[in-house]
Design a protein around this motif. Structure first.
Motif, mmCIF file in Angstrom:
data_model
loop_
_atom_site.group_PDB
_atom_site.id
_atom_site.type_symbol
_atom_site.label_atom_id
_atom_site.label_comp_id
_atom_site.label_asym_id
_atom_site.label_seq_id
_atom_site.Cartn_x
_atom_site.Cartn_y
_atom_site.Cartn_z
ATOM 1 N N GLY A 88 0.808 -1.221 0.000
ATOM 2 C CA GLY A 88 0.000 0.000 0.000
ATOM 3 C C GLY A 88 0.838 1.267 0.000
ATOM 4 N N ASN A 119 -8.305 -11.969 -6.276
ATOM 5 C CA ASN A 119 -7.220 -11.083 -5.828
ATOM 6 C C ASN A 119 -7.557 -9.637 -6.221
ATOM 7 O OD1 ASN A 119 -4.833 -9.809 -5.184
ATOM 8 N ND2 ASN A 119 -3.512 -11.371 -6.051
ATOM 9 N N ARG A 128 -5.779 -0.509 -13.337
ATOM 10 C CA ARG A 128 -5.399 0.912 -13.340
ATOM 11 C C ARG A 128 -4.119 1.145 -14.125
ATOM 12 N NH1 ARG A 128 -7.532 0.391 -8.323
ATOM 13 N NH2 ARG A 128 -5.530 0.063 -7.315
HETATM 14 C C1 LIG Z 1 -0.395 -7.060 -5.437
HETATM 15 C C2 LIG Z 1 0.754 -6.466 -4.646
HETATM 16 C C3 LIG Z 1 2.073 -6.828 -5.336
HETATM 17 C C4 LIG Z 1 0.603 -4.939 -4.641
HETATM 18 O O1 LIG Z 1 1.725 -4.392 -3.961
HETATM 19 P P1 LIG Z 1 1.639 -2.992 -3.169
HETATM 20 O O2 LIG Z 1 3.019 -2.561 -2.868
HETATM 21 O O3 LIG Z 1 0.681 -3.082 -2.052
HETATM 22 O O4 LIG Z 1 1.040 -2.067 -4.309
HETATM 23 P P2 LIG Z 1 0.890 -0.492 -4.262
HETATM 24 O O5 LIG Z 1 1.177 0.052 -2.912
HETATM 25 O O6 LIG Z 1 1.633 0.059 -5.425
HETATM 26 O O7 LIG Z 1 -0.666 -0.337 -4.462
HETATM 27 C C5 LIG Z 1 -1.238 -0.683 -5.685
HETATM 28 C C6 LIG Z 1 -2.672 -0.213 -5.704
HETATM 29 O O8 LIG Z 1 -3.449 -1.090 -4.890
HETATM 30 C C7 LIG Z 1 -4.100 -0.351 -3.868
HETATM 31 N N1 LIG Z 1 -4.027 -1.167 -2.663
HETATM 32 C C8 LIG Z 1 -2.924 -1.622 -2.060
HETATM 33 N N2 LIG Z 1 -3.253 -2.370 -1.005
HETATM 34 C C9 LIG Z 1 -4.607 -2.351 -0.935
HETATM 35 C C10 LIG Z 1 -5.550 -2.954 -0.083
HETATM 36 N N3 LIG Z 1 -5.182 -3.716 0.948
HETATM 37 N N4 LIG Z 1 -6.856 -2.746 -0.346
HETATM 38 C C11 LIG Z 1 -7.254 -1.999 -1.384
HETATM 39 N N5 LIG Z 1 -6.388 -1.419 -2.252
HETATM 40 C C12 LIG Z 1 -5.098 -1.592 -2.015
HETATM 41 C C13 LIG Z 1 -3.325 0.918 -3.714
HETATM 42 O O9 LIG Z 1 -4.144 1.966 -3.265
HETATM 43 C C14 LIG Z 1 -2.838 1.176 -5.116
HETATM 44 O O10 LIG Z 1 -3.808 1.854 -5.861
HETATM 45 P P3 LIG Z 1 -3.400 2.821 -7.098
HETATM 46 O O11 LIG Z 1 -2.907 1.923 -8.178
HETATM 47 O O12 LIG Z 1 -4.643 3.519 -7.453
HETATM 48 O O13 LIG Z 1 -2.349 3.733 -6.552
HETATM 49 C C15 LIG Z 1 0.750 -6.944 -3.172
HETATM 50 O O14 LIG Z 1 -0.527 -6.724 -2.631
HETATM 51 C C16 LIG Z 1 1.112 -8.418 -3.003
HETATM 52 O O15 LIG Z 1 2.279 -8.769 -2.940
HETATM 53 N N6 LIG Z 1 0.108 -9.289 -2.905
HETATM 54 C C17 LIG Z 1 0.346 -10.725 -2.672
HETATM 55 C C18 LIG Z 1 0.962 -11.387 -3.861
HETATM 56 C C19 LIG Z 1 0.118 -11.144 -5.091
HETATM 57 O O16 LIG Z 1 -1.092 -11.162 -5.037
HETATM 58 N N7 LIG Z 1 0.809 -10.938 -6.224
HETATM 59 C C20 LIG Z 1 0.156 -10.748 -7.504
HETATM 60 C C21 LIG Z 1 -0.042 -12.094 -8.116
HETATM 61 S S1 LIG Z 1 -0.832 -11.946 -9.703
#
Ligand SMILES: CC(C)(COP(=O)(O)OP(=O)(O)OC[C@H]1O[C@@H](n2cnc3c(N)ncnc32)[C@H](O)[C@@H]1OP(=O)(O)O)[C@@H](O)C(=O)NCCC(=O)NCCS
Length: 166
Positions: A88, A119, A128
Motif C-alpha cells: 500500500g 485477488n 489501473r
Molecule cells: C499485489 C501487490 C504486489 C501490490 O503491492 P503494493 O506494494 O501493495 O502495491 P501499491 O502500494 O503500489 O498499491 C497498488 C494499488 O493497490 C491499492 N491497494 C494496495 N493495497 C490495498 C488494499 N489492501 N486494499 C485496497 N487497495 C489496495 C493501492 O491503493 C494502489 O492503488 P493505485 O494503483 O490507485 O495507486 C501486493 O498486494 C502483493 O504482494 N500481494 C500478494 C501477492 C500477489 O497477489 N501478487 C500478484 C499475483 S498476480
C-alpha cells in the motif's frame, strides 16, 4: 524508506525464498523453482531492496519475474509480490512499471499475466495500469480458484528509466 530496484542475483535466492513464504498464501515457488528462475536466460527478475543505514544486510521487500520466449514479442509477468509489511506504499506499482520498462527494452510489445479472480488488490492495480482481461481461466490455481489472463500493449514512456545493473 529508500528502496532500490535492481536485477536479482544468484545470491538473492535465500531471501527470495523467505519473501515467497510470507508474500503468498498458496501456489508458492519452491527453492528449486526460484533457483531456476534466477539462472535461466529467458527470465528476468527485479528485486526491491531496502538498505539499512547502519550497513547491515539489505532487506528484500518485493520482486517480480518476467519470462521471455523466442519467436514472440509477448512477455509474461510470471511472479510478482511485495512484503506484507510495506504493501500500500506504492512499491507494487513502482516494481511493475520497472518490469514494463525491462520488457520494452527487450523489445516486447505486449505484457501478459495471470491473476486469481479473488485477488482484488492485484486486479485493481493491473486494471489501473492498463491491463485488460483477455481470457477467463476456470479452475486455474492449486485450490481450484479461477483466474484472469490479462494483457497490456507496451509503449515507451518518455523519461521512463530502466533500473541499473548491479
Ligand atoms: C499485489 C501487490 C504486489 C501490490 O503491492 P503494493 O506494494 O501493495 O502495491 P501499491 O502500494 O503500489 O498499491 C497498488 C494499488 O493497490 C491499492 N491497494 C494496495 N493495497 C490495498 C488494499 N489492501 N486494499 C485496497 N487497495 C489496495 C493501492 O491503493 C494502489 O492503488 P493505485 O494503483 O490507485 O495507486 C501486493 O498486494 C502483493 O504482494 N500481494 C500478494 C501477492 C500477489 O497477489 N501478487 C500478484 C499475483 S498476480
Amino acid at each position: 524508506m529508500t528502496v532500490t530496484l535492481r536485477p536479482a542475483l544468484g545470491r538473492d535466492l535465500a531471501a527470495l525464498y523467505r519473501l515467497e513464504q510470507v508474500a503468498f498464501t498458496g501456489d508458492r515457488f519452491s527453492r528449486r523453482q526460484l533457483w531456476h528462475l534466477l539462472n535461466r536466460a529467458h527470465a528476468l527478475t527485479l528485486v526491491a531492496e531496502q538498505r539499512s543505514p547502519e550497513g547491515g544486510p539489505p532487506r528484500l521487500l518485493g520482486y517480480g519475474t518476467l519470462l521471455f520466449r523466442r519467436g514472440t514479442r509477448r512477455a509474461r509477468l510470471y511472479s510478482f509480490c511485495v512484503h506484507p509489511d510495506v504493501r500500500g506504499s506504492g512499491l507494487g506499482r513502482r516494481l511493475l512499471e520497472a518490469l514494463e520498462a525491462e520488457a520494452l527494452a527487450r523489445e516486447a510489445e505486449v505484457l501478459g499475466l495471470e491473476v486469481r479472480a479473488d485477488n482484488q488488490v492485484a486486479l485493481g492495480l493491473y486494471r489501473r495500469m492498463g491491463f485488460r482481461p483477455e481470457r477467463w481461466l476456470g479452475d486455474y490455481y492449486e485450490d481450484g480458484c479461477a483466474g484472469w489472463q490479462m494483457a497490456k500493449p507496451l509503449q515507451a514512456e518518455p523519461g521512463a528509466a530502466r533500473v541499473r545493473e548491479g
